[in-house]
Design a protein around this motif. Structure first.
Motif, short mmCIF file in Angstrom:
data_model
loop_
_atom_site.label_atom_id
_atom_site.label_comp_id
_atom_site.label_asym_id
_atom_site.label_seq_id
_atom_site.Cartn_x
_atom_site.Cartn_y
_atom_site.Cartn_z
N PRO A 87 0.42 -1.71 0.13
CA PRO A 87 0.25 0.21 0.14
C PRO A 87 0.90 1.64 -0.48
N ALA A 88 2.06 1.78 0.86
CA ALA A 88 2.50 2.36 1.29
C ALA A 88 4.52 2.33 1.52
N PRO A 89 4.99 2.76 1.49
CA PRO A 89 5.89 2.00 2.18
C PRO A 89 5.97 3.34 2.88
N THR A 90 6.32 4.19 3.88
CA THR A 90 6.36 4.91 4.65
C THR A 90 5.22 5.90 5.23
N LYS A 91 5.32 6.95 6.23
CA LYS A 91 4.01 7.06 6.45
C LYS A 91 5.15 9.12 7.25
N GLN A 92 4.04 9.87 7.10
CA GLN A 92 4.22 10.93 7.22
C GLN A 92 3.29 11.59 8.07
N ASN A 93 3.91 12.07 9.33
CA ASN A 93 3.02 12.74 9.95
C ASN A 93 1.40 11.71 10.52
N GLY A 94 2.32 10.06 10.67
CA GLY A 94 0.36 9.38 11.21
C GLY A 94 0.74 9.02 9.81
N ILE A 95 0.41 9.50 8.63
CA ILE A 95 -1.01 9.53 7.66
C ILE A 95 -0.08 9.04 6.65
N PRO A 96 -0.01 7.50 5.45
CA PRO A 96 0.77 6.79 4.61
C PRO A 96 1.00 7.78 3.86
N ALA A 97 2.27 7.31 3.36
CA ALA A 97 2.93 8.57 1.46
C ALA A 97 3.56 7.28 1.42
N ASN A 98 4.10 7.74 0.04
CA ASN A 98 4.67 7.66 -0.87
C ASN A 98 3.77 6.05 -2.29
N PHE A 99 2.91 6.09 -2.25
CA PHE A 99 1.85 5.58 -2.60
C PHE A 99 3.06 4.95 -4.91
N PRO A 100 2.19 4.10 -5.23
CA PRO A 100 3.36 3.89 -5.58
C PRO A 100 2.53 4.39 -7.07
N HIS A 101 3.49 4.65 -8.39
CA HIS A 101 2.77 5.60 -9.33
C HIS A 101 1.81 4.78 -9.85
N THR A 102 1.45 4.39 -9.82
CA THR A 102 0.33 3.27 -11.10
C THR A 102 -1.15 3.42 -10.12
N LYS A 103 -2.15 2.78 -10.66
CA LYS A 103 -3.11 3.09 -10.68
C LYS A 103 -4.62 2.57 -9.79
N GLN A 104 -3.04 0.93 -9.03
CA GLN A 104 -3.15 0.89 -7.82
C GLN A 104 -2.53 1.86 -7.10
N GLY A 105 -1.98 2.41 -6.75
CA GLY A 105 -1.64 3.03 -5.70
C GLY A 105 -2.19 4.71 -5.71
N ALA A 106 -2.64 4.94 -6.75
CA ALA A 106 -3.96 6.16 -6.63
C ALA A 106 -4.77 5.19 -5.83
N GLU A 107 -4.96 4.13 -5.94
CA GLU A 107 -6.29 3.96 -5.66
C GLU A 107 -6.04 3.60 -3.77
N MET A 221 -17.09 8.72 -1.10
CA MET A 221 -16.03 9.82 -1.27
C MET A 221 -15.47 10.01 -2.40
N THR A 222 -15.23 10.88 -3.59
CA THR A 222 -13.82 10.82 -4.40
C THR A 222 -13.49 11.93 -4.65
N LEU A 223 -12.15 10.54 -4.80
CA LEU A 223 -11.53 12.46 -4.45
C LEU A 223 -10.23 12.73 -6.26
N GLU A 224 -10.21 13.80 -6.29
CA GLU A 224 -9.48 13.96 -7.21
C GLU A 224 -7.72 14.02 -6.92
N LEU A 225 -7.15 13.19 -7.64
CA LEU A 225 -5.86 13.04 -6.72
C LEU A 225 -5.03 13.88 -8.35
N ARG A 226 -3.90 13.73 -7.51
CA ARG A 226 -2.72 14.63 -8.99
C ARG A 226 -1.29 14.18 -8.36
N TRP A 227 -0.21 13.36 -9.00
CA TRP A 227 0.65 12.88 -9.10
C TRP A 227 1.79 14.47 -9.06
#
Length: 272
Positions: A87-107, A221-227
């Motif tokens: 899902p995510a290799p790290t956390k920043q301030n308790g929130i998962p971060a550094n998601f893969p640059h893929t469709k699954q990563g966006a999900e 919830m619908t989220l619009e994401l940006r890389w």
């Protein structure tokens, strides 16, 4: 996201989410009213939805370049089974971060951001600023911080039984926890994505004399994401009711049991 809140949070210009407001950045998810506390619960839910609505309403509409062209063939739903990706290799301030640059990563990013945006921490000024920094793209942070702060005003917090720092009174525990049940990407490219997250959650104040008892809710919830900066970040979000099942007839737990559950059971990092 819609511009009207339905879950009882202050109006921030976005739709529903766990935020005060009534637009794409709606506020907290709507609570299911119970007896005489129905009006207060409804107000709280509306506020949450409103915050989400505001963020969404203020998003740059020109950025929705990934929306399928009119008449384009319908994309089949992705399988419901987990992808098996980290899902995510790290956390920043308790929130998962550094998601893969893929469709699954966006999900995965969308699911975890939904949890953060509808958490009890969003009501705490210091924590709220950290959440905005970790969840949203840089060019939206200042405006959203201001809108969230106005939505979660001292008066709003007082109306739901919290002090100006988002803390509940002695003997009470404010509960706001969301669990994503699934994700659906409706648009995707290497630079942007739109993901719907189907969620359920529990919201309210646990306490023997609480006028805002803990109830459950179902929302999407619908989220619009940006890389951006090698990670998926949210540029906007909105919320709507359901899909919701027929309520079961399980016995409601006591206020003490609900408070202990929130304190003793940790959350998860979600992945597609």
């Amino acid at each position: 996201m819609s511009t009207s809140g339905e879950h009882g949070y202050p109006d921030t210009g976005h739709t529903r989410t766990h935020l005060p407001g009534g637009d794409p950045y709606g506020g907290a998810p709507r609570r299911t009213p119970r007896s005489s506390s129905r009006s207060l619960i409804t107000v709280v839910g509306v506020v949450v939805l409103l915050i989400a609505a505001i963020a969404f309403a203020n998003r740059d509409n020109s950025s929705s370049t990934n929306t399928p062209a009119k008449g384009a063939p319908h994309q089949p739903a992705a399988p419901t089974a987990a992808s098996g990706h980290t899902p995510a290799p790290t956390k920043q301030n308790g929130i998962p971060a550094n998601f893969p640059h893929t469709k699954q990563g966006a999900e995965s990013a969308a699911a975890n951001y939904a949890v953060a945006l509808v958490s009890a921490d969003i009501l705490k000024p210091t924590r709220r600023n950290e959440i905005v920094r970790e969840v949203f793209v840089a060019d939206q942070q200042a405006a959203l911080t201001d809108k969230f702060n106005k939505a979660y005003s001292k008066q709003f917090l007082s109306n739901i039984g919290l002090d100006q720092n988002g803390n509940s009174a002695a003997g009470h525990t404010y509960v706001s926890r969301t669990a994503p049940l699934g994700t659906k990407p409706t648009a995707y490219s290497a630079s942007a994505a739109t993901v719907e997250v189907w969620c359920t959650g529990v919201f309210g104040t646990a306490g023997e004399d609480s006028t805002n008892p803990v109830t459950s809710d179902w929302f999407t919830m619908t989220l619009e994401l940006r890389w951006e900066n090698d990670d998926w970040k949210a540029a906007g979000f909105s919320q709507k009711d359901g899909p919701a099942p027929i309520p079961g007839d399980g016995k409601a737990s006591s206020a003490d049991q609900m408070a202990k559950a929130v304190e003793e059971y940790g959350g998860f990092t979600y992945a597609r």
